[in-house]
Design a protein around this motif. Structure first.
Motif, mmCIF file in Angstrom:
data_model
loop_
_atom_site.group_PDB
_atom_site.id
_atom_site.type_symbol
_atom_site.label_atom_id
_atom_site.label_comp_id
_atom_site.label_asym_id
_atom_site.label_seq_id
_atom_site.Cartn_x
_atom_site.Cartn_y
_atom_site.Cartn_z
ATOM 1 N N MET A 1 -11.760 -7.300 -0.842
ATOM 2 C CA MET A 1 -11.412 -6.530 -2.270
ATOM 3 C C MET A 1 -10.554 -7.568 -3.109
ATOM 4 O O MET A 1 -10.003 -8.119 -3.318
ATOM 5 N N VAL A 2 -11.247 -7.013 -4.117
ATOM 6 C CA VAL A 2 -10.888 -7.121 -5.286
ATOM 7 C C VAL A 2 -10.118 -6.004 -6.780
ATOM 8 O O VAL A 2 -10.308 -5.800 -6.562
ATOM 9 N N SER A 3 -8.463 -6.903 -6.819
ATOM 10 C CA SER A 3 -7.218 -5.928 -6.956
ATOM 11 C C SER A 3 -6.830 -5.973 -8.210
ATOM 12 O O SER A 3 -6.181 -7.475 -8.590
ATOM 13 N N SER A 4 -6.875 -5.585 -9.394
ATOM 14 C CA SER A 4 -6.177 -5.455 -10.801
ATOM 15 C C SER A 4 -4.730 -5.626 -10.992
ATOM 16 O O SER A 4 -3.982 -5.415 -11.554
ATOM 17 N N GLY A 5 -4.071 -5.040 -10.007
ATOM 18 C CA GLY A 5 -2.563 -4.181 -9.698
ATOM 19 C C GLY A 5 -2.323 -3.235 -10.175
ATOM 20 O O GLY A 5 -0.957 -2.805 -10.151
ATOM 21 N N LYS A 6 -3.379 -2.839 -10.789
ATOM 22 C CA LYS A 6 -3.053 -1.618 -11.120
ATOM 23 C C LYS A 6 -2.978 -0.356 -10.548
ATOM 24 O O LYS A 6 -2.438 0.700 -11.104
ATOM 25 N N PHE A 7 -3.731 -0.141 -9.883
ATOM 26 C CA PHE A 7 -3.895 0.738 -8.432
ATOM 27 C C PHE A 7 -3.763 0.719 -6.888
ATOM 28 O O PHE A 7 -3.981 -0.343 -6.415
ATOM 29 N N VAL A 8 -3.672 2.141 -6.331
ATOM 30 C CA VAL A 8 -3.990 1.411 -4.817
ATOM 31 C C VAL A 8 -4.963 1.815 -4.205
ATOM 32 O O VAL A 8 -6.518 2.756 -4.570
ATOM 33 N N ASN A 9 -5.424 0.316 -3.975
ATOM 34 C CA ASN A 9 -6.410 0.414 -3.451
ATOM 35 C C ASN A 9 -7.032 0.239 -1.961
ATOM 36 O O ASN A 9 -6.369 -0.390 -0.762
ATOM 37 N N ARG A 10 -7.921 1.508 -1.214
ATOM 38 C CA ARG A 10 -8.625 0.984 0.190
ATOM 39 C C ARG A 10 -9.540 0.905 0.146
ATOM 40 O O ARG A 10 -10.312 1.619 0.036
ATOM 41 N N VAL A 11 -9.300 0.481 2.108
ATOM 42 C CA VAL A 11 -11.182 0.570 2.092
ATOM 43 C C VAL A 11 -11.131 0.334 4.057
ATOM 44 O O VAL A 11 -10.226 -0.612 4.073
ATOM 45 N N ALA A 12 -11.258 0.856 4.759
ATOM 46 C CA ALA A 12 -11.721 1.221 6.013
ATOM 47 C C ALA A 12 -13.150 1.556 7.140
ATOM 48 O O ALA A 12 -14.067 1.808 5.885
ATOM 49 N N PHE A 13 -13.159 -0.192 7.299
ATOM 50 C CA PHE A 13 -14.546 -0.284 7.763
ATOM 51 C C PHE A 13 -14.309 -0.544 9.354
ATOM 52 O O PHE A 13 -13.402 -0.993 10.298
ATOM 53 N N GLN A 14 -15.488 -0.145 9.730
ATOM 54 C CA GLN A 14 -15.952 -0.732 10.768
ATOM 55 C C GLN A 14 -16.738 -1.897 11.231
ATOM 56 O O GLN A 14 -18.244 -2.519 10.530
ATOM 57 N N TYR A 15 -17.075 -2.735 12.186
ATOM 58 C CA TYR A 15 -17.946 -4.272 12.573
ATOM 59 C C TYR A 15 -18.115 -4.348 13.583
ATOM 60 O O TYR A 15 -17.759 -4.007 14.816
ATOM 61 N N ARG A 16 -19.581 -4.559 14.397
ATOM 62 C CA ARG A 16 -19.681 -5.091 15.194
ATOM 63 C C ARG A 16 -20.932 -5.890 15.296
ATOM 64 O O ARG A 16 -21.676 -5.881 14.358
ATOM 65 N N LEU A 17 -21.241 -7.152 16.702
ATOM 66 C CA LEU A 17 -21.903 -7.458 16.435
ATOM 67 C C LEU A 17 -23.794 -7.603 16.986
ATOM 68 O O LEU A 17 -23.903 -6.952 17.500
ATOM 69 N N LEU A 18 -24.530 -8.041 15.650
ATOM 70 C CA LEU A 18 -25.781 -7.641 15.577
ATOM 71 C C LEU A 18 -26.629 -8.662 17.220
ATOM 72 O O LEU A 18 -26.044 -9.662 17.533
ATOM 73 N N ASP A 19 -27.362 -7.679 17.982
ATOM 74 C CA ASP A 19 -28.675 -8.411 18.907
ATOM 75 C C ASP A 19 -29.164 -9.415 18.534
ATOM 76 O O ASP A 19 -29.884 -9.000 17.470
ATOM 77 N N ARG A 20 -29.979 -10.263 19.401
ATOM 78 C CA ARG A 20 -31.237 -10.931 19.369
ATOM 79 C C ARG A 20 -31.891 -10.195 18.428
ATOM 80 O O ARG A 20 -32.698 -10.591 17.868
ATOM 81 N N ASN A 21 -32.487 -9.139 18.958
ATOM 82 C CA ASN A 21 -33.555 -7.755 18.481
ATOM 83 C C ASN A 21 -33.641 -7.841 17.780
ATOM 84 O O ASN A 21 -34.560 -7.104 16.509
ATOM 85 N N GLU A 22 -32.045 -7.265 16.615
ATOM 86 C CA GLU A 22 -31.725 -6.860 15.335
ATOM 87 C C GLU A 22 -31.706 -8.318 14.415
ATOM 88 O O GLU A 22 -32.194 -7.913 13.836
ATOM 89 N N LEU A 23 -31.151 -9.765 14.099
ATOM 90 C CA LEU A 23 -31.646 -10.331 14.139
ATOM 91 C C LEU A 23 -33.015 -10.860 14.009
ATOM 92 O O LEU A 23 -33.236 -10.808 12.776
ATOM 93 N N GLN A 24 -33.462 -10.807 15.080
ATOM 94 C CA GLN A 24 -35.411 -10.978 14.836
ATOM 95 C C GLN A 24 -35.628 -10.075 13.650
ATOM 96 O O GLN A 24 -36.517 -10.842 12.957
#
Length: 347
Positions: free
Chosen positions: A310-333
């Motif tokens: 996240m890049v913030s100029s300092g003028k605002f309150v910025n927010r990002v919410a996220f989830q992440y999960r590991l990719l399995d071998r089949n997905e990578l292929q």
């Protein structure tokens, strides 16, 4: 309903998810093995590097301290103690002692906390020959494969201030604190029976910035409260990122689908990066997000390291919410087969 990403300057559509993926404990073991070999390829301070061909470290031993069960089983007044290895990873509070049995010329210990913690390293006892070439240097961040995290663009201190040399500061700075949830020490000790002991503590950081995740799966909400700075969340594994919410003060009243040629001109935005190192300034931009929206939206990135920055100029309150999960071998292929980029696999 759909959400929009700007992928390398081109607007692409990202489909909505209808459910949240479950945690997979088996994948966590895979991650630990991967990061273990990643550590073995680090470059030491001042360009001195070597291959660690002989050592007694196993993946299970190196990452045993990442098990949260350890912290729950220990009494509150118990002080955890153990020897420190020449190449080590520490994920819990306690006292750690290194005593040389032979010359150790290029050693490094990595420290990591939870995302909302910073690392405090206190010298308890030091017995080294500074005049003879020994040293202990704390680095505010991590150095891996010759790259630094956080990058110089994202860290609040200039690079020279991120190194604290015990031989130069002595008793003046017996306690060194990191700016984020990771820190490390480089040390060289040439004489047998010389060494040092340190106490590692973790302190709460109310506004965490620049984080390395301990696991390949989880969730996080990054908030920058009207401060001019850049913050990165790094996951050292190929993962699927699911953006649940993005709130950027300057564009909160604009429609998500408004077409612009990327986010380079925006003072506040979020970008997804992929690469095989830890320095965000040397990673490849996968997607730019410069408009507020409520997701979720997803993207799969098949790189060794995936970053939400996240890049913030300092003028605002910025927010990002996220989830992440590991990719399995089949997905990578599958991603590799469909991909036309040459730096990492994305979908």
């Amino acid at each position: 309903m759909q959400s929009a990403f700007y992928k390398r300057g081109v607007l692409v559509t990202v489909s909505l998810l209808s459910s949240v993926y479950r945690w997979r404990s088996a994948m966590s073991v895979t991650f630990r093995v991967q990061l273990y070999f990643f550590l073995l390829s680090l470059s030491a301070l001042k360009g001195h590097s070597r291959y660690l061909e002989e050592n007694e470290i196993t993946p299970e031993g190196l990452f045993s301290l990442l098990n949260s069960e350890l912290k729950r089983e220990l009494p509150e007044d118990f002080i955890y103690r153990r020897p420190l290895r020449c190449l080590d990873m520490v994920a819990t509070e306690g006292q750690f002692t290194f005593t040389a049995d032979r010359p150790h010329l290029n050693c490094a210990a990595f420290f990591i906390g939870e995302p909302n913690e910073i690392i405090s390293i206190e010298y308890n006892n030091v017995n080294i020959d500074c005049d003879g070439g020994d040293f202990i240097k704390v680095f505010d961040g991590w150095v891996m494969k010759g790259q630094k995290f956080p990058s110089s663009q994202d860290h609040p201190l200039p690079l020279y201030e991120r190194y604290v040399d015990f031989c130069e500061t002595g008793s003046v700075r017996r306690v060194v604190r990191s700016s984020q949830n990771v820190a490390m020490i480089f040390f060289r000790i040439q004489n047998a029976r010389s060494g040092f002991s340190i106490t590692v503590r973790k302190l709460i950081n109310p506004y965490p910035c620049n984080i390395i995740s301990q696991t390949p799966e989880g969730s996080f909400t990054m908030v920058i409260p009207q401060q001019h700075k850049n913050c990165s969340f790094s996951i050292i594994y190929p993962v699927e990122i699911q953006i649940a919410e993005l709130s950027l003060g300057h564009f909160k009243d604009f429609p998500v689908k408004r077409a612009v040629p990327g986010c380079a001109g925006a003072g506040d935005f979020v970008e997804l990066l992929g690469g095989n190192g830890v320095d965000t300034s040397k990673m490849f931009p996968v997607a730019d997000l410069c408009y507020s929206f409520s997701g979720p939206a997803q993207m799969k990135i098949g790189c060794e390291n995936t970053v939400v920055r996240m890049v913030s100029s300092g003028k605002f309150v910025n927010r990002v919410a996220f989830q992440y999960r590991l990719l399995d071998r089949n997905e990578l292929q599958k991603i590799k087969g469909n991909n036309v980029e040459d730096f990492c696999f994305t979908e």
